[in-house]
Design a protein around this motif. Structure first.
Motif, PDB file in Angstrom:
ATOM      1  N   MET A   1       0.823  -1.197   0.000  1.00 28.43           N
ATOM      2  CA  MET A   1       0.000   0.000   0.000  1.00 28.43           C
ATOM      3  C   MET A   1       0.869   1.263   0.000  1.00 28.43           C
ATOM      4  SD  MET A   1      -3.038  -1.080  -0.199  1.00 28.43           S
ATOM      5  CE  MET A   1      -4.055  -2.529   0.072  1.00 28.43           C
ATOM      6  N   LEU A   2       0.213   2.404  -0.081  1.00 24.19           N
ATOM      7  CA  LEU A   2       0.931   3.669  -0.006  1.00 24.19           C
ATOM      8  C   LEU A   2       1.629   3.787   1.349  1.00 24.19           C
ATOM      9  CD1 LEU A   2      -1.684   6.074  -1.638  1.00 24.19           C
ATOM     10  CD2 LEU A   2       0.400   5.149  -2.670  1.00 24.19           C
TER      11      LEU A   2
ATOM     12  N   VAL B   1      -6.892  -3.635  12.658  1.00 28.72           N
ATOM     13  CA  VAL B   1      -6.138  -4.151  11.511  1.00 28.72           C
ATOM     14  C   VAL B   1      -7.027  -4.165  10.271  1.00 28.72           C
ATOM     15  CG1 VAL B   1      -4.891  -6.141  10.577  1.00 28.72           C
ATOM     16  CG2 VAL B   1      -4.643  -5.543  12.994  1.00 28.72           C
ATOM     17  N   ARG B   2      -8.236  -4.671  10.423  1.00 27.24           N
ATOM     18  CA  ARG B   2      -9.180  -4.742   9.294  1.00 27.24           C
ATOM     19  C   ARG B   2      -9.530  -3.339   8.792  1.00 27.24           C
ATOM     20  NH1 ARG B   2     -12.564  -7.509  11.626  1.00 27.24           N
ATOM     21  NH2 ARG B   2     -12.223  -9.574  10.723  1.00 27.24           N
ATOM     22  N   THR B   3      -9.801  -2.419   9.710  1.00 32.83           N
ATOM     23  CA  THR B   3     -10.173  -1.055   9.335  1.00 32.83           C
ATOM     24  C   THR B   3      -9.027  -0.350   8.619  1.00 32.83           C
ATOM     25  OG1 THR B   3     -11.663  -0.916  11.243  1.00 32.83           O
ATOM     26  CG2 THR B   3     -11.014   1.156  10.208  1.00 32.83           C
ATOM     27  N   SER B   4      -7.800  -0.600   9.063  1.00 36.59           N
ATOM     28  CA  SER B   4      -6.641   0.032   8.424  1.00 36.59           C
ATOM     29  C   SER B   4      -6.538  -0.362   6.968  1.00 36.59           C
ATOM     30  CB  SER B   4      -5.361  -0.354   9.171  1.00 36.59           C
ATOM     31  OG  SER B   4      -5.397   0.097  10.502  1.00 36.59           O
ATOM     32  N   PHE B   5      -6.865  -1.606   6.673  1.00 34.56           N
ATOM     33  CA  PHE B   5      -6.832  -2.061   5.277  1.00 34.56           C
ATOM     34  C   PHE B   5      -8.022  -1.506   4.484  1.00 34.56           C
ATOM     35  CE2 PHE B   5      -3.505  -5.388   5.172  1.00 34.56           C
ATOM     36  CZ  PHE B   5      -3.088  -5.185   3.862  1.00 34.56           C
ATOM     37  N   LEU B   6      -9.202  -1.526   5.092  1.00 29.72           N
ATOM     38  CA  LEU B   6     -10.387  -1.069   4.377  1.00 29.72           C
ATOM     39  C   LEU B   6     -10.346   0.422   4.076  1.00 29.72           C
ATOM     40  CD1 LEU B   6     -13.181  -3.075   6.257  1.00 29.72           C
ATOM     41  CD2 LEU B   6     -12.181  -3.560   4.009  1.00 29.72           C
ATOM     42  N   ASN B   7      -9.639   1.178   4.913  1.00 29.64           N
ATOM     43  CA  ASN B   7      -9.527   2.622   4.709  1.00 29.64           C
ATOM     44  C   ASN B   7      -8.344   3.011   3.825  1.00 29.64           C
ATOM     45  OD1 ASN B   7     -11.768   3.040   6.311  1.00 29.64           O
ATOM     46  ND2 ASN B   7     -10.572   3.406   8.178  1.00 29.64           N
ATOM     47  N   ALA B   8      -7.579   2.029   3.390  1.00 26.32           N
ATOM     48  CA  ALA B   8      -6.401   2.321   2.576  1.00 26.32           C
ATOM     49  C   ALA B   8      -6.808   2.721   1.159  1.00 26.32           C
ATOM     50  CB  ALA B   8      -5.476   1.105   2.537  1.00 26.32           C
TER      51      ALA B   8
ATOM     52  N   ARG C   1      -3.582  -2.808  -6.001  1.00 27.03           N
ATOM     53  CA  ARG C   1      -3.906  -2.635  -4.584  1.00 27.03           C
ATOM     54  C   ARG C   1      -5.256  -3.270  -4.245  1.00 27.03           C
ATOM     55  NH1 ARG C   1      -2.438   3.146  -5.185  1.00 27.03           N
ATOM     56  NH2 ARG C   1      -0.158   3.265  -4.997  1.00 27.03           N
ATOM     57  N   GLN C   2      -6.163  -3.273  -5.200  1.00 22.81           N
ATOM     58  CA  GLN C   2      -7.447  -3.937  -4.972  1.00 22.81           C
ATOM     59  C   GLN C   2      -7.262  -5.445  -4.788  1.00 22.81           C
ATOM     60  OE1 GLN C   2      -9.994  -2.836  -8.241  1.00 22.81           O
ATOM     61  NE2 GLN C   2     -10.113  -0.675  -7.632  1.00 22.81           N
ATOM     62  N   ALA C   3      -6.333  -6.003  -5.571  1.00 27.04           N
ATOM     63  CA  ALA C   3      -6.035  -7.436  -5.414  1.00 27.04           C
ATOM     64  C   ALA C   3      -5.399  -7.704  -4.050  1.00 27.04           C
ATOM     65  CB  ALA C   3      -5.106  -7.896  -6.529  1.00 27.04           C
TER      66      ALA C   3
ATOM     67  N   THR D   1      -8.116  -9.342   3.030  1.00 24.71           N
ATOM     68  CA  THR D   1      -9.418  -9.662   3.619  1.00 24.71           C
ATOM     69  C   THR D   1      -9.521 -11.153   3.943  1.00 24.71           C
ATOM     70  OG1 THR D   1     -10.467  -7.849   2.391  1.00 24.71           O
ATOM     71  CG2 THR D   1     -11.906  -9.568   3.281  1.00 24.71           C
ATOM     72  N   THR D   2      -9.002 -11.980   3.027  1.00 22.17           N
ATOM     73  CA  THR D   2      -8.999 -13.430   3.268  1.00 22.17           C
ATOM     74  C   THR D   2      -8.112 -13.780   4.462  1.00 22.17           C
ATOM     75  OG1 THR D   2      -9.379 -13.876   0.917  1.00 22.17           O
ATOM     76  CG2 THR D   2      -8.492 -15.670   2.254  1.00 22.17           C
ATOM     77  N   GLN D   3      -6.932 -13.180   4.520  1.00 24.13           N
ATOM     78  CA  GLN D   3      -6.005 -13.459   5.622  1.00 24.13           C
ATOM     79  C   GLN D   3      -6.589 -13.013   6.965  1.00 24.13           C
ATOM     80  OE1 GLN D   3      -3.309 -15.231   5.585  1.00 24.13           O
ATOM     81  NE2 GLN D   3      -3.233 -15.507   3.361  1.00 24.13           N
ATOM     82  N   ILE D   4      -7.227 -11.853   6.977  1.00 28.48           N
ATOM     83  CA  ILE D   4      -7.814 -11.358   8.228  1.00 28.48           C
ATOM     84  C   ILE D   4      -8.971 -12.256   8.666  1.00 28.48           C
ATOM     85  CG2 ILE D   4      -9.064  -9.431   9.262  1.00 28.48           C
ATOM     86  CD1 ILE D   4      -7.396  -7.557   7.503  1.00 28.48           C
ATOM     87  N   SER D   5      -9.729 -12.767   7.702  1.00 32.07           N
ATOM     88  CA  SER D   5     -10.807 -13.701   8.032  1.00 32.07           C
ATOM     89  C   SER D   5     -10.235 -14.984   8.636  1.00 32.07           C
ATOM     90  CB  SER D   5     -11.616 -14.014   6.779  1.00 32.07           C
ATOM     91  OG  SER D   5     -12.632 -14.965   7.058  1.00 32.07           O
TER      92      SER D   5
END
Length: 249
Positions: free
Chosen positions: A91-92, A135-142, A149-151, A157-161
């Motif tokens: 990510m950025l 952790v999840r929010t940090s990724f979703l807000n990126a 980056r979408q991939a 998302t899979t790893q966090i699940s």
């Protein structure tokens, strides 16, 4: 006191109790047993020993499976968290810093707060779940404006699940304990097995005492082993935080 020292003390005390019990028997009933009575006692002793061995095997399998389950969940959780941390590098820079900081905070909390609580049998609160949400929010807000980056977000998302599933399994493992009825069977079976050896008359009393002490010590050792394994996260015998510290030293 370490588990090794406490275990040795239990083994020594068990052997001593067996010896004292035999000496009391010899003092109260000093006569030799007749052959017919010893034949009957042999069948009874065999049945008691077999039943005790079955209960012992059931208890060992139960606690060992819980330990293996806990180790598997810890390894899976740590691995998924590490993958999430590494994916954050795609990510950025600003988003990467937030994602990796959140992942490191989660790992630190698990290692330094949750594992000590699980070892002592205390309840784990919801703070860990809140850190996982961060952790999840940090990724979703990126910023995921590019296909690459979408991939990455999809993989994360899979790893966090997977991480959440492993965490849920770990917390369930922490609450697992051997049924009380098995402990009753183990204690009664151990006492009866040792007590049945008092029936037999051996001319060499020191040999008899040595045999009883050895059996009592071995039973005491197995019982203390089961007791330590009963908590899947017990220090020294259970699952530890090594998978987390290997990824997040």
């Amino acid at each position: 006191m370490s588990n090794v020292v406490s275990g040795l003390i239990v083994v020594a005390v068990a052997g001593l109790i067996g010896a004292v019990g035999l000496f009391v028997r010899l003092r109260v009933f000093p006569g030799k047993e007749d052959e017919e009575r010893e034949d009957v006692a042999g069948y009874v002793t065999m049945m008691v020993g077999v039943m005790f061995a079955l209960v012992l095997a059931l208890a060992l399998v139960s606690v060992w499976e819980d330990k293996d389950s806990a180790e598997g969940h810890v390894a899976s959780e740590a691995s998924s968290l590490n993958e999430t941390y590494l994916l954050g590098a795609s990510m950025l820079p600003a988003d990467q810093e937030k994602i990796q900081a959140a992942a490191s905070a989660y790992a630190g909390y698990v290692v330094h707060t949750e594992f000590p609580k699980m070892r002592s049998g205390k309840e784990v609160d919801d703070t860990g779940w809140q850190l996982l949400t961060n952790v999840r929010t940090s990724f979703l807000n990126a910023n995921v404006s590019t296909p690459a980056r979408q991939a990455v977000l999809s993989d994360a998302t899979t790893q966090i699940s997977n991480l959440a599933d492993a965490r849920r399994g770990r917390l369930e493992d922490a609450d697992k304990r051997m049924p009380s009825v098995l402990w009753i069977g183990l204690i009664l079976g151990g006492v009866l097995t040792v007590a049945m050896t008092f029936i037999y008359g051996i001319e060499q009393r020191f040999t008899h005492v040595g045999m009883v002490m050895g059996m009592a010590a071995m039973i005491g050792f197995v019982l203390i082993l089961i007791y330590n394994l009963d908590n899947p996260f017990n220090s020294g015998t259970g699952a530890d935080s090594a998978p987390f510290t290997s990824y997040f030293p």
